[in-house]
Design a protein around this motif. Structure first.
Motif, PDB file in Angstrom:
ATOM      1  N   PHE A   1       0.848  -1.198   0.000  1.00  0.00           N
ATOM      2  CA  PHE A   1       0.000   0.000   0.000  1.00  0.00           C
ATOM      3  C   PHE A   1       0.872   1.232   0.000  1.00  0.00           C
ATOM      4  CE2 PHE A   1       0.721  -1.680   4.217  1.00  0.00           C
ATOM      5  CZ  PHE A   1       1.302  -0.607   4.875  1.00  0.00           C
ATOM      6  N   GLN A   2       0.297   2.308  -0.500  1.00  0.00           N
ATOM      7  CA  GLN A   2       0.902   3.622  -0.336  1.00  0.00           C
ATOM      8  C   GLN A   2      -0.058   4.439   0.534  1.00  0.00           C
ATOM      9  OE1 GLN A   2       2.799   5.250  -4.002  1.00  0.00           O
ATOM     10  NE2 GLN A   2       2.690   3.168  -4.786  1.00  0.00           N
ATOM     11  N   CYS A   3      -1.064   5.083  -0.100  1.00  0.00           N
ATOM     12  CA  CYS A   3      -1.978   5.876   0.727  1.00  0.00           C
ATOM     13  C   CYS A   3      -2.885   4.992   1.561  1.00  0.00           C
ATOM     14  CB  CYS A   3      -2.797   6.833  -0.132  1.00  0.00           C
ATOM     15  SG  CYS A   3      -4.152   6.067  -1.031  1.00  0.00           S
ATOM     16  N   SER A   4      -3.079   3.757   1.129  1.00  0.00           N
ATOM     17  CA  SER A   4      -3.867   2.733   1.826  1.00  0.00           C
ATOM     18  C   SER A   4      -5.369   2.978   1.810  1.00  0.00           C
ATOM     19  CB  SER A   4      -3.382   2.527   3.275  1.00  0.00           C
ATOM     20  OG  SER A   4      -3.843   3.547   4.135  1.00  0.00           O
ATOM     21  N   PHE A   5      -5.818   3.904   1.000  1.00  0.00           N
ATOM     22  CA  PHE A   5      -7.262   4.134   0.923  1.00  0.00           C
ATOM     23  C   PHE A   5      -7.965   2.891   0.376  1.00  0.00           C
ATOM     24  CE2 PHE A   5     -11.211   6.315  -0.359  1.00  0.00           C
ATOM     25  CZ  PHE A   5     -11.426   7.105   0.758  1.00  0.00           C
ATOM     26  N   CYS A   6      -7.308   2.204  -0.550  1.00  0.00           N
ATOM     27  CA  CYS A   6      -7.897   1.025  -1.184  1.00  0.00           C
ATOM     28  C   CYS A   6      -7.669  -0.250  -0.387  1.00  0.00           C
ATOM     29  CB  CYS A   6      -7.286   0.829  -2.574  1.00  0.00           C
ATOM     30  SG  CYS A   6      -5.525   0.363  -2.494  1.00  0.00           S
TER      31      CYS A   6
ATOM     32  N   CYS B   1      -6.296   0.351  -7.514  1.00  0.00           N
ATOM     33  CA  CYS B   1      -5.377   1.040  -6.611  1.00  0.00           C
ATOM     34  C   CYS B   1      -4.696   2.126  -7.430  1.00  0.00           C
ATOM     35  CB  CYS B   1      -4.332   0.082  -6.043  1.00  0.00           C
ATOM     36  SG  CYS B   1      -3.037   0.950  -5.135  1.00  0.00           S
ATOM     37  N   ARG B   2      -5.086   3.379  -7.209  1.00  0.00           N
ATOM     38  CA  ARG B   2      -4.536   4.455  -8.012  1.00  0.00           C
ATOM     39  C   ARG B   2      -3.054   4.674  -7.710  1.00  0.00           C
ATOM     40  NH1 ARG B   2      -4.851   6.735 -12.900  1.00  0.00           N
ATOM     41  NH2 ARG B   2      -5.345   8.968 -12.890  1.00  0.00           N
ATOM     42  N   CYS B   3      -2.639   4.376  -6.490  1.00  0.00           N
ATOM     43  CA  CYS B   3      -1.214   4.540  -6.170  1.00  0.00           C
ATOM     44  C   CYS B   3      -0.358   3.520  -6.922  1.00  0.00           C
ATOM     45  CB  CYS B   3      -0.975   4.419  -4.673  1.00  0.00           C
ATOM     46  SG  CYS B   3      -1.708   5.750  -3.709  1.00  0.00           S
TER      47      CYS B   3
ATOM     48  N   CYS C   1      -0.087  -0.115  -6.491  1.00  0.00           N
ATOM     49  CA  CYS C   1       0.613  -1.115  -5.675  1.00  0.00           C
ATOM     50  C   CYS C   1       0.314  -2.534  -6.131  1.00  0.00           C
ATOM     51  CB  CYS C   1       0.215  -0.961  -4.215  1.00  0.00           C
ATOM     52  SG  CYS C   1       0.484   0.692  -3.573  1.00  0.00           S
TER      53      CYS C   1
ATOM     54  N   MET D   1      -8.085   8.316  -4.723  1.00  0.00           N
ATOM     55  CA  MET D   1      -9.187   7.472  -4.261  1.00  0.00           C
ATOM     56  C   MET D   1      -9.934   8.124  -3.105  1.00  0.00           C
ATOM     57  SD  MET D   1      -8.027   3.701  -5.386  1.00  0.00           S
ATOM     58  CE  MET D   1      -9.674   3.245  -5.784  1.00  0.00           C
TER      59      MET D   1
ATOM     60  N   TYR E   1      -1.103  13.266  -5.965  1.00  0.00           N
ATOM     61  CA  TYR E   1      -0.640  13.287  -7.367  1.00  0.00           C
ATOM     62  C   TYR E   1      -0.693  14.692  -7.978  1.00  0.00           C
ATOM     63  CZ  TYR E   1      -2.681   8.719  -6.227  1.00  0.00           C
ATOM     64  OH  TYR E   1      -3.077   7.591  -5.570  1.00  0.00           O
TER      65      TYR E   1
END
Ligand code: FES
Ligand code: FES
Lengths: 167, 784
Positions: free
Chosen positions: A101-106, A139-141, A143, B229, B281
């Motif tokens: 994960f990066q932002c971990s929203f997903c 996952c937009r980041c 991962c 997100m 971003y």
């Protein structure tokens, strides 16, 4: 929402008997977040990104398009319920080890579908099986490679707690 | 001041005055430590702004214009005000009166209305806002607001905006903000031209006259969305005239200053708090929805929370659509002699940060190449479309899409291998870039060679798999600047229990900033990362930082923290030296102990030093302030305090029947100098690759007569797990010993797009010069 439409729905959430309130058609995500389950998050709101995934009787569903009445009398699991006795599940631990994960929203959404996939299979999973099981999760980041690795490692070790079976 | 050094004709070039603080790999730096707060992230307990609740909180919704360009003849909110649960309805009429907030804001030019008054400038421009007890009630009230519009002719593209007699998006050029940014200068502001950047280096006409071949091509990149997100979330509340805002912003101080100016109060009256954010971003840089939410809270006299609905996220900000006409003159032995570029960036309806982006994107069209004669004109053009602004890659994606496609096209025409052609022109150590500045630490050749080798570029560049399928390989190499000049401050406090409190305004948005900052802060003090606590940005307490953007945090904020740690280290060693009767220079710090060098028996724990000297805490601060700037007429000067260098290679398979492109293999590499955390750095590069694939093949905001037709995740596609290449590798180029840190957040995004483009061209034998490379465009290119 008109208050007069409010009803009560009883279900088992993360192992605890719970009463959620709202209208029949209130999206489940709204009621679950109102109940303090902030791991359930909305990105697309139309059932195509997987962020809001929870397990309903062990099956991954999108809480953003699930009407509240569908929870009545059922078992619901969210990421908050993956820990057991204060210990992270194997998949959660592997997500940290693989840095999935990066932002971990997903992340909660991926964890719920990942857990359901592990619960419904035996032995090591190949890339195709993992992609299949996590289809519909974005996952937009970016991962994806690490997420796949986490599920693959966990399936190879196969001591993963069967969270879905716990209810 | 910088202009004094400039001699545009000299080959000597402009030396860079900036230096960073080099760091060595050690007990914490260079280690793959887990992300700080990882446990909260996998249990879904990260406290995003989305979760924020305060007593008495109301919920906001915005009413948006259905038309791309129209005059507002009347707004009637009387029915909406009577709707159940409605607490306040806000329109333009509430602003610009005594005691009321100002209605226009903007990071550079004050041209964006919090709510539209006289006219709307894009379909989606906000005209009214409602605060109500529930979101549903706010949404219901929007339907009761009556707005009468008189449609105006609209400009839906740069071409339309620049046509003779085109309707004007802004009737007169908007006023610059007094406290804008030092690197931003204005040029040619007339008609729909928001501003332009120009660069003049050498004698372009003479260069073309000497050239054996001149290539003249036009390349296009579309507007795309950030699609974080977590949406934009703002919670604003007043206590008297003190305003507190919790926001998912990448730029707490820029938001604070905008709000203070808007309400006409001292900046200390505005407090901006930023929890971890669910992706940025670039899309959450500078004030976005804080002004409207704060204005609503001011009117409602209640806290107001706005969670932007997904369809409105698509209207919030975009990457700039760009059309780039590039003329390049080359000698027959493959030396670039002259380049003349016209860059048209579509700024949309409002300026946002366009003046900086078109500058950086503008000079970047020279590429990482030594071209003696360069002329660049880069325009920001207003259109009646949603505003464009910062986006991961910051203009370089669009620039590299043009110059790296053209490099391959030229190589083929000249009969020179594309890698060899690049090698003959890539900037080397000490050479002048188009801005006149001298390049240091030039690694482009090595990066290119390594990436080409990783996909075995020299063999099987085009393979026919069967009658329907062909494969192709492509490479690309880029340079990218960082905001210059810029300022970052940090403070920290070592406490008696040996724990370190780090105060920074760098935002944690998933890039791992707080983890690498903890690693950098810990090392000079001999502390484990677990002893470090990084505070979330809060402008009331954490020191100034320009923005969390431009891949600058690890280097700039990391440098500020490293300085601060050394201040504390010196104070601590002085105290310990007196106790141990050892000179501070003969002491070192490890594992929470002060130890005499060479006599490990002479030592004292940090808590004991505190106790014995009756010290409560030791504080230190540090800063990194870079300098530079470009001459507005010639574009000569220092564009960047250091340069990001990256390269990528791709192999694709194309289905000739359907035109669909499958990415089989992507390799990317960046010059990192020193990697602070390899685990997190890898993910930044993976993220750039995933964005690159997405921009190359899928993403495009499609407008029909100025109306966005695909504002949802079912009509707007991004890379999914199944689109990932079977082979995906990322590599860092690290320096030996003590080395500078180079940001990795964006460096490999632009070359991935261009490498995929070149791979498709190799496969089908024809260029697709417009992004994204859709099946239709592939078939069209093949048939032409
Ligand atoms: S938010 Fe429910 S699937 Fe996207
Ligand atoms: S980690 Fe940010 S969207 Fe997946």
């Amino acid at each position: 929402m008109d208050r007069t439409d409010e009803k009560s729905f009883s279900c088992v959430v993360n192992g605890e008997y719970t009463v959620l309130t709202g209208a029949d058609t209130t999206p489940a995500i709204v009621a679950l977040r109102a109940h303090g389950l902030f791991s359930v998050r909305e990105t697309c709101g139309i059932g195509v990104c997987g962020t809001c995934t929870v397990l309903l009787d062990g099956e991954p569903v999108s809480a953003c398009i699930l009407p509240l009445y569908a929870l009545d009398g059922r078992t619901v699991q969210t990421a908050e319920g993956l820990e057991e006795g204060g210990e992270l599940s194997d998949l959660q631990q592997q997500f940290i080890a693989s840095q999935a994960f990066q932002c971990s929203f997903c992340t909660p959404g991926f964890l719920m579908s990942g857990q359901a996939l592990l619960d419904g299979t035996d032995g090591p999973l190949d890339d195709e099986a993992i992609e299949d099981g996590l289809q519909g999760h974005l996952c937009r980041c970016g991962c994806y490679a690490a997420i796949k690795e986490a599920v693959r490692e966990c399936s190879a070790a196969r001591t993963c707690s069967r969270a879905g079976a716990r209810g | 001041m910088i202009q004094d050094n400039i001699d545009n004709t000299a080959g000597a070039g402009i030396p860079n005055p900036n230096r960073s603080i080099p760091v060595a790999t050690g007990p914490t730096v260079g280690q793959p430590v887990d992300m700080v707060g990882a446990r909260a992230r996998v249990s879904g307990r990260v406290d995003f702004a989305l979760n924020a609740v305060v007593p008495g909180m109301t919920h906001a919704r915005l009413l948006r214009s259905p038309m791309p360009h129209a005059r507002i003849s009347s707004i009637d909110t009387s029915a909406a005000e009577k709707m159940p649960g409605v607490v306040a309805v806000l329109t333009a009429a509430d602003f610009d009166r005594p005691g009321a907030p100002a209605r226009y804001y903007g990071a550079v030019l004050r041209d964006q209305p919090v709510l539209c008054g006289e006219k709307v400038r894009f379909a989606g421009d906000p005209v009214a806002a409602v605060a109500a007890e529930t979101e549903e009630q706010a949404a219901a009230a929007l339907l009761e607001i009556e707005v009468d519009y008189e449609p105006l002719p609209a400009v839906g593209s740069v071409a339309e905006a620049l046509a003779e007699g085109a309707p004007l998006v802004h009737e007169k050029p908007p006023l610059p903000r007094e406290a804008s940014y030092a690197d931003i200068k204005f040029h040619g502001r007339e008609g729909n031209v928001c501003t332009k950047f120009q660069l003049r280096s050498g004698d372009v006409e003479a260069g073309f006259a000497a050239a054996d071949h001149i290539f003249d091509n036009t390349y296009h990149s579309p507007a795309v969305q950030h699609l974080t997100m977590e949406p934009h979330v703002v919670l604003a509340r007043f206590e008297g005239e003190r305003l507190t805002v919790t926001s998912s912003t990448q730029a707490p101080y820029a938001v604070r200053d905008t709000l203070a100016e808007m309400f006409g109060v001292a900046s200390s009256k505005v407090r901006v708090i930023v929890p971890p954010i669910g992706g940025g971003y670039g899309g959450k840089t500078y004030a976005k929805f804080e002004p409207v939410t704060a204005a609503l809270a001011w009117k409602a006299r209640r806290p107001v929370k706005l969670v932007l609905p997904r369809d409105e996220e698509f209207l919030s900000l975009t990457k700039h659509a760009a059309t780039i006409r590039m003329r390049t003159g080359v000698s027959s032995d493959g030396k670039l002699l002259a380049r003349d570029v016209q860059v048209y960036f579509d700024a949309g309806a409002y300026t946002d940060i366009s003046p900086r982006l078109i500058k950086n994107g503008g000079y970047s069209t020279a590429g990482p190449y030594a071209i003696p004669n360069v002329r660049i004109d880069s325009y920001a053009v207003y259109t009646n479309l949603p505003p464009a602004g910062a986006y991961r890659g910051y203009g370089v994606s669009q620039a590299a899409w043009a110059y790296e496609q053209q490099m391959d096209e030229m190589a083929e025409a000249l009969g020179i291998d594309p890698v060899e052609f690049r090698r003959r022109n890539l900037l080397t150590e000490g050479e002048r870039f188009a801005t006149g500045e001298i390049m240091r630490e030039a690694h482009w050749r090595e990066l290119l060679d390594r990436t080409a080798e990783a996909i075995d570029y020299d063999t099987d560049r085009r393979v026919v798999v069967d009658e329907h399928r062909v494969r192709g390989k492509g490479v690309a190499v880029i340079l990218k600047s960082t905001i210059t000049p810029s300022t970052s401050h940090a403070a920290m406090r070592l406490d008696a229990d040996g724990s370190l409190q780090v105060l920074t305004s760098s935002v944690e948005m998933g890039q791992g900033a707080h983890t690498v900052l903890a690693q950098l802060a810990a090392q000079p003090l001999g502390l484990p990362v677990s002893a470090v606590h990084v505070t979330e940005p809060d402008t009331q307490y954490t020191p100034y930082d320009q923005t969390t953007s431009s891949s600058r945090t690890t280097r700039a904020m990391g440098g500020a923290l490293t300085s601060a740690a050394h201040v504390i280290r010196e104070k601590l060693l002085k105290l310990a030296g007196d106790l141990l009767e050892v000179s501070p220079t003969d002491l070192e710090l490890a594992d929470g102990q002060v130890v005499a060098k060479g006599s490990p028996g002479v030592r004292m724990s940090v808590p004991e030093v505190f106790r014995r000297t009756r010290t409560g805490s030791i504080s230190g601060d540090g800063e990194v302030i870079t300098s530079g700037g470009l001459d507005p007429e010639t574009g000569q000067g220092i564009a960047s305090d250091h340069w990001h260098q990256g390269a990528a290679a791709a192999e694709v398979e194309v289905d000739l029947g359907t035109g669909k492109v499958y990415v089989r293999h992507v390799h990317s590499i960046a010059h990192a100098g020193r990697v602070v955390n390899p685990k997190l750095a890898r993910l930044q590069m993976h993220g750039s690759t995933v964005f690159g694939i997405s921009h190359a093949l899928y993403e495009e905001l499609v407008y029909d007569e100025g109306i966005l037709t695909n504002p949802n995740l079912s009509d707007y596609s991004i890379t999914a797990m199944g689109d990932m290449p079977a082979q995906l590798e990322v590599e860092f180029l690290e320096d030996e010993g003590e080395a500078e840190i180079h940001g990795l957040g964006e460096t490999t995004l632009p070359p991935v797009i261009a490498a995929i483009g070149n791979a498709v061209r190799a496969a089908i034998g024809a260029p697709v010069r417009t992004l994204p490379i859709t099946p239709e465009r592939v078939l069209e290119a093949r048939n032409s």
